[in-house]
Design a protein around this motif. Structure first.
Motif, PDB file in Angstrom:
ATOM      1  N   ASN A  78       0.831  -1.203   0.000  1.00 42.97           N
ATOM      2  CA  ASN A  78       0.000   0.000   0.000  1.00 42.97           C
ATOM      3  C   ASN A  78       0.866   1.254   0.000  1.00 42.97           C
ATOM      4  OD1 ASN A  78      -2.927  -0.612   0.064  1.00 42.97           O
ATOM      5  ND2 ASN A  78      -2.396  -1.813   1.859  1.00 42.97           N
ATOM      6  N   ALA A  79       1.952   1.222   0.770  1.00 38.89           N
ATOM      7  CA  ALA A  79       2.861   2.369   0.815  1.00 38.89           C
ATOM      8  C   ALA A  79       3.503   2.601  -0.545  1.00 38.89           C
ATOM      9  CB  ALA A  79       3.939   2.137   1.877  1.00 38.89           C
ATOM     10  N   LEU A  80       3.889   1.505  -1.215  1.00 38.45           N
ATOM     11  CA  LEU A  80       4.564   1.625  -2.504  1.00 38.45           C
ATOM     12  C   LEU A  80       3.629   2.134  -3.593  1.00 38.45           C
ATOM     13  CD1 LEU A  80       7.439   1.092  -3.483  1.00 38.45           C
ATOM     14  CD2 LEU A  80       6.681  -1.137  -4.302  1.00 38.45           C
ATOM     15  N   ARG A  81       2.349   1.800  -3.509  1.00 37.86           N
ATOM     16  CA  ARG A  81       1.393   2.316  -4.491  1.00 37.86           C
ATOM     17  C   ARG A  81       1.246   3.825  -4.374  1.00 37.86           C
ATOM     18  NH1 ARG A  81      -3.695  -1.400  -6.186  1.00 37.86           N
ATOM     19  NH2 ARG A  81      -2.502  -3.188  -6.909  1.00 37.86           N
ATOM     20  N   LEU A  82       1.360   4.327  -3.163  1.00 37.00           N
ATOM     21  CA  LEU A  82       1.232   5.762  -2.941  1.00 37.00           C
ATOM     22  C   LEU A  82       2.544   6.501  -3.177  1.00 37.00           C
ATOM     23  CD1 LEU A  82      -0.920   5.556   0.308  1.00 37.00           C
ATOM     24  CD2 LEU A  82      -1.712   6.315  -1.933  1.00 37.00           C
ATOM     25  N   ASN A  83       3.654   5.782  -3.069  1.00 33.52           N
ATOM     26  CA  ASN A  83       4.973   6.397  -3.236  1.00 33.52           C
ATOM     27  C   ASN A  83       5.875   5.412  -3.982  1.00 33.52           C
ATOM     28  OD1 ASN A  83       7.247   7.963  -3.029  1.00 33.52           O
ATOM     29  ND2 ASN A  83       7.262   8.084  -0.807  1.00 33.52           N
ATOM     30  N   PRO A  84       5.646   5.229  -5.291  1.00 39.18           N
ATOM     31  CA  PRO A  84       6.295   4.142  -6.042  1.00 39.18           C
ATOM     32  C   PRO A  84       7.798   4.262  -6.210  1.00 39.18           C
ATOM     33  CG  PRO A  84       5.075   5.591  -7.518  1.00 39.18           C
ATOM     34  CD  PRO A  84       4.714   6.005  -6.131  1.00 39.18           C
ATOM     35  N   ARG A  85       8.395   5.434  -5.983  1.00 38.02           N
ATOM     36  CA  ARG A  85       9.837   5.593  -6.192  1.00 38.02           C
ATOM     37  C   ARG A  85      10.635   5.539  -4.890  1.00 38.02           C
ATOM     38  NH1 ARG A  85       7.386   9.303  -9.110  1.00 38.02           N
ATOM     39  NH2 ARG A  85       8.012  11.049  -7.791  1.00 38.02           N
ATOM     40  N   ASN A  86       9.963   5.268  -3.781  1.00 35.21           N
ATOM     41  CA  ASN A  86      10.660   5.247  -2.496  1.00 35.21           C
ATOM     42  C   ASN A  86      11.483   3.966  -2.357  1.00 35.21           C
ATOM     43  OD1 ASN A  86      10.940   4.648   0.524  1.00 35.21           O
ATOM     44  ND2 ASN A  86      10.207   6.756   0.531  1.00 35.21           N
ATOM     45  N   LYS A  87      12.796   4.103  -2.282  1.00 34.09           N
ATOM     46  CA  LYS A  87      13.691   2.949  -2.243  1.00 34.09           C
ATOM     47  C   LYS A  87      13.608   2.200  -0.915  1.00 34.09           C
ATOM     48  CE  LYS A  87      16.984   4.856  -5.570  1.00 34.09           C
ATOM     49  NZ  LYS A  87      18.395   5.265  -5.805  1.00 34.09           N
ATOM     50  N   ASP A  88      13.373   2.923   0.179  1.00 36.37           N
ATOM     51  CA  ASP A  88      13.271   2.260   1.484  1.00 36.37           C
ATOM     52  C   ASP A  88      12.064   1.327   1.528  1.00 36.37           C
ATOM     53  OD1 ASP A  88      15.475   3.660   2.209  1.00 36.37           O
ATOM     54  OD2 ASP A  88      14.472   5.013   3.611  1.00 36.37           O
ATOM     55  N   ILE A  89      10.933   1.802   0.983  1.00 43.57           N
ATOM     56  CA  ILE A  89       9.732   0.965   0.958  1.00 43.57           C
ATOM     57  C   ILE A  89       9.978  -0.273   0.099  1.00 43.57           C
ATOM     58  CG2 ILE A  89       7.298   0.843   0.311  1.00 43.57           C
ATOM     59  CD1 ILE A  89       7.134   3.869   0.799  1.00 43.57           C
ATOM     60  N   SER A  90      10.571  -0.072  -1.075  1.00 41.90           N
ATOM     61  CA  SER A  90      10.852  -1.196  -1.976  1.00 41.90           C
ATOM     62  C   SER A  90      11.776  -2.209  -1.312  1.00 41.90           C
ATOM     63  CB  SER A  90      11.492  -0.688  -3.276  1.00 41.90           C
ATOM     64  OG  SER A  90      10.605   0.147  -3.982  1.00 41.90           O
ATOM     65  N   TYR A  91      12.793  -1.706  -0.626  1.00 40.61           N
ATOM     66  CA  TYR A  91      13.748  -2.605   0.020  1.00 40.61           C
ATOM     67  C   TYR A  91      13.081  -3.398   1.145  1.00 40.61           C
ATOM     68  CZ  TYR A  91      17.858  -4.318   2.451  1.00 40.61           C
ATOM     69  OH  TYR A  91      18.778  -5.137   3.053  1.00 40.61           O
ATOM     70  N   ASN A  92      12.305  -2.715   1.978  1.00 39.70           N
ATOM     71  CA  ASN A  92      11.646  -3.411   3.080  1.00 39.70           C
ATOM     72  C   ASN A  92      10.630  -4.435   2.577  1.00 39.70           C
ATOM     73  OD1 ASN A  92      13.146  -1.802   4.735  1.00 39.70           O
ATOM     74  ND2 ASN A  92      11.434  -1.056   5.954  1.00 39.70           N
ATOM     75  N   LEU A  93       9.949  -4.104   1.472  1.00 39.38           N
ATOM     76  CA  LEU A  93       9.017  -5.059   0.875  1.00 39.38           C
ATOM     77  C   LEU A  93       9.762  -6.308   0.421  1.00 39.38           C
ATOM     78  CD1 LEU A  93       6.268  -5.923  -0.227  1.00 39.38           C
ATOM     79  CD2 LEU A  93       6.740  -4.566  -2.285  1.00 39.38           C
ATOM     80  N   THR A  94      10.924  -6.117  -0.186  1.00 44.03           N
ATOM     81  CA  THR A  94      11.736  -7.258  -0.619  1.00 44.03           C
ATOM     82  C   THR A  94      12.165  -8.106   0.573  1.00 44.03           C
ATOM     83  OG1 THR A  94      12.571  -6.007  -2.518  1.00 44.03           O
ATOM     84  CG2 THR A  94      13.823  -7.944  -1.848  1.00 44.03           C
ATOM     85  N   ILE A  95      12.583  -7.438   1.654  1.00 45.41           N
ATOM     86  CA  ILE A  95      12.983  -8.161   2.865  1.00 45.41           C
ATOM     87  C   ILE A  95      11.822  -8.995   3.395  1.00 45.41           C
ATOM     88  CG2 ILE A  95      13.624  -7.890   5.295  1.00 45.41           C
ATOM     89  CD1 ILE A  95      15.949  -7.412   3.496  1.00 45.41           C
ATOM     90  N   ALA A  96      10.639  -8.379   3.489  1.00 42.20           N
ATOM     91  CA  ALA A  96       9.471  -9.087   4.022  1.00 42.20           C
ATOM     92  C   ALA A  96       9.086 -10.265   3.131  1.00 42.20           C
ATOM     93  CB  ALA A  96       8.296  -8.118   4.167  1.00 42.20           C
ATOM     94  N   GLU A  97       9.131 -10.066   1.815  1.00 49.12           N
ATOM     95  CA  GLU A  97       8.761 -11.141   0.893  1.00 49.12           C
ATOM     96  C   GLU A  97       9.738 -12.308   0.965  1.00 49.12           C
ATOM     97  OE1 GLU A  97       8.360  -9.040  -2.820  1.00 49.12           O
ATOM     98  OE2 GLU A  97       6.166  -8.973  -2.609  1.00 49.12           O
ATOM     99  N   ASN A  98      10.977 -12.040   1.344  1.00 47.77           N
ATOM    100  CA  ASN A  98      11.958 -13.113   1.499  1.00 47.77           C
ATOM    101  C   ASN A  98      11.653 -14.001   2.703  1.00 47.77           C
ATOM    102  OD1 ASN A  98      13.473 -12.445  -0.749  1.00 47.77           O
ATOM    103  ND2 ASN A  98      14.857 -11.098   0.380  1.00 47.77           N
ATOM    104  N   TYR A  99      10.791 -13.522   3.597  1.00 50.23           N
ATOM    105  CA  TYR A  99      10.424 -14.295   4.777  1.00 50.23           C
ATOM    106  C   TYR A  99       9.203 -15.180   4.534  1.00 50.23           C
ATOM    107  CZ  TYR A  99      13.720 -12.202   8.071  1.00 50.23           C
ATOM    108  OH  TYR A  99      14.865 -11.840   8.737  1.00 50.23           O
ATOM    109  N   LYS A 100       8.622 -15.100   3.348  1.00 50.99           N
ATOM    110  CA  LYS A 100       7.483 -15.965   3.051  1.00 50.99           C
ATOM    111  C   LYS A 100       7.930 -17.422   3.026  1.00 50.99           C
ATOM    112  CE  LYS A 100       6.109 -14.027  -0.792  1.00 50.99           C
ATOM    113  NZ  LYS A 100       5.285 -13.689  -1.972  1.00 50.99           N
ATOM    114  N   VAL A 101       7.022 -18.302   3.443  1.00 43.37           N
ATOM    115  CA  VAL A 101       7.352 -19.730   3.495  1.00 43.37           C
ATOM    116  C   VAL A 101       7.659 -20.265   2.113  1.00 43.37           C
ATOM    117  CG1 VAL A 101       6.473 -22.028   4.056  1.00 43.37           C
ATOM    118  CG2 VAL A 101       6.003 -20.093   5.580  1.00 43.37           C
ATOM    119  N   ASP A 102       6.837 -19.906   1.148  1.00 42.66           N
ATOM    120  CA  ASP A 102       7.105 -20.295  -0.229  1.00 42.66           C
ATOM    121  C   ASP A 102       6.878 -19.092  -1.122  1.00 42.66           C
ATOM    122  OD1 ASP A 102       4.403 -20.007  -0.149  1.00 42.66           O
ATOM    123  OD2 ASP A 102       3.934 -21.855  -1.216  1.00 42.66           O
ATOM    124  N   ARG A 103       7.443 -19.154  -2.292  1.00 43.03           N
ATOM    125  CA  ARG A 103       7.301 -18.053  -3.234  1.00 43.03           C
ATOM    126  C   ARG A 103       6.784 -18.606  -4.546  1.00 43.03           C
ATOM    127  NH1 ARG A 103      13.398 -16.207  -1.994  1.00 43.03           N
ATOM    128  NH2 ARG A 103      13.221 -16.480   0.238  1.00 43.03           N
TER     129      ARG A 103
END
Length: 248
Positions: A78-103
């Motif tokens: 949701n944060a990235l949709r409102l601020n698509p160029r924010n690198k911190d949001i993109s990075y944290n999203l990547t970190i969180a997605e890496n914690y998913k059980v499966d991809r």
């Protein structure tokens, strides 16, 4: 240094936004590691105000801290949709997605299509509209300069052709972006692990597959407390609405 981004959060609204005491209070609770209490305040702000990327970002960090990976991903998206160029949001999203059980394995897309999607996501729909308007202004200015003989006809003609190509391309992109945002189905994140069924009644239908927390799905149909979803790999099934959270 990159690994420290996950601990960062926005401390205040920008000068163009009204101050929010709840936001400051939630941030203080986050600093004190009272993550559940800070989440309650962030969620309260979202219930009573229009979405803001800073609130969603901080909320995502708080959810991540208590190992709510699905809700953290939901917040960051949701944060990235409102601020698509924010690198911190993109990075944290990547970190969180890496914690998913499966991809889920993404379907193959061509290089050009992938680059087009990246360009489309780089600006919001309103920003693309502004860019298109600026191109129209540049085209009008170029025509004016040609009539005033400030620019040579051949040079001005070449500029006009380039601008027209850009204008057409940008407006096709704008239409595509709006069609994506106004599409008849919604996207959602699974906030808990669940089973997808062949129908909306658990007693009468078989289990088709398992969906893990943090997975992205498109909502095709809603039937009371059940939703019919499709995953990125094409699998479809019915799940309880309480297991997902819509991306706004």
């Amino acid at each position: 240094m990159k690994r420290l981004i996950i601990f960062a959060f926005f401390k205040s609204f920008s000068l163009s936004e009204p101050p929010n005491e709840l936001f400051d209070q939630a941030n203080k609770l986050y600093i004190q590691e009272s993550y559940i209490e800070s989440i309650k305040l962030y969620e309260n702000i979202l219930e009573n105000n229009k979405g803001n990327s800073k609130i969603y970002y901080n909320l995502g960090n708080a959810y991540f801290r208590i190992n709510k990976v699905g809700l953290a991903i939901w917040s960051y998206k949701n944060a990235l949709r409102l601020n698509p160029r924010n690198k911190d949001i993109s990075y944290n999203l990547t970190i969180a997605e890496n914690y998913k059980v499966d991809r889920v394995t993404m379907p193959y897309t061509s290089f050009l299509l992938e680059k087009y999607r990246q360009v489309r996501m780089y600006l919001t729909a309103d920003e693309w509209k502004l860019f298109g308007s600026l191109l129209f202004f540049a085209l009008a200015l170029n025509s004016l300069f040609r009539k005033m003989a400030i620019l040579k006809n051949r040079f001005s003609s070449n500029i006009s052709q380039v601008l027209i190509i850009f204008i057409i391309s940008v407006h096709i992109l704008i239409l595509d972006k709006y069609s994506q945002e106004k599409k008849s189905y919604d996207e959602a994140i699974f906030i808990k692990k669940t089973n997808a069924l062949s129908g909306p009644l658990s007693d009468n239908h078989q289990i088709l597959f398992e969906v893990n927390e943090g997975s992205l799905a498109e909502i095709l149909r809603v039937n009371d407390d059940w939703v019919y979803i499709i995953l990125l790999d094409g699998n479809t099934g019915w799940v309880k609405s309480e297991t997902i959270r819509f991306i706004k």
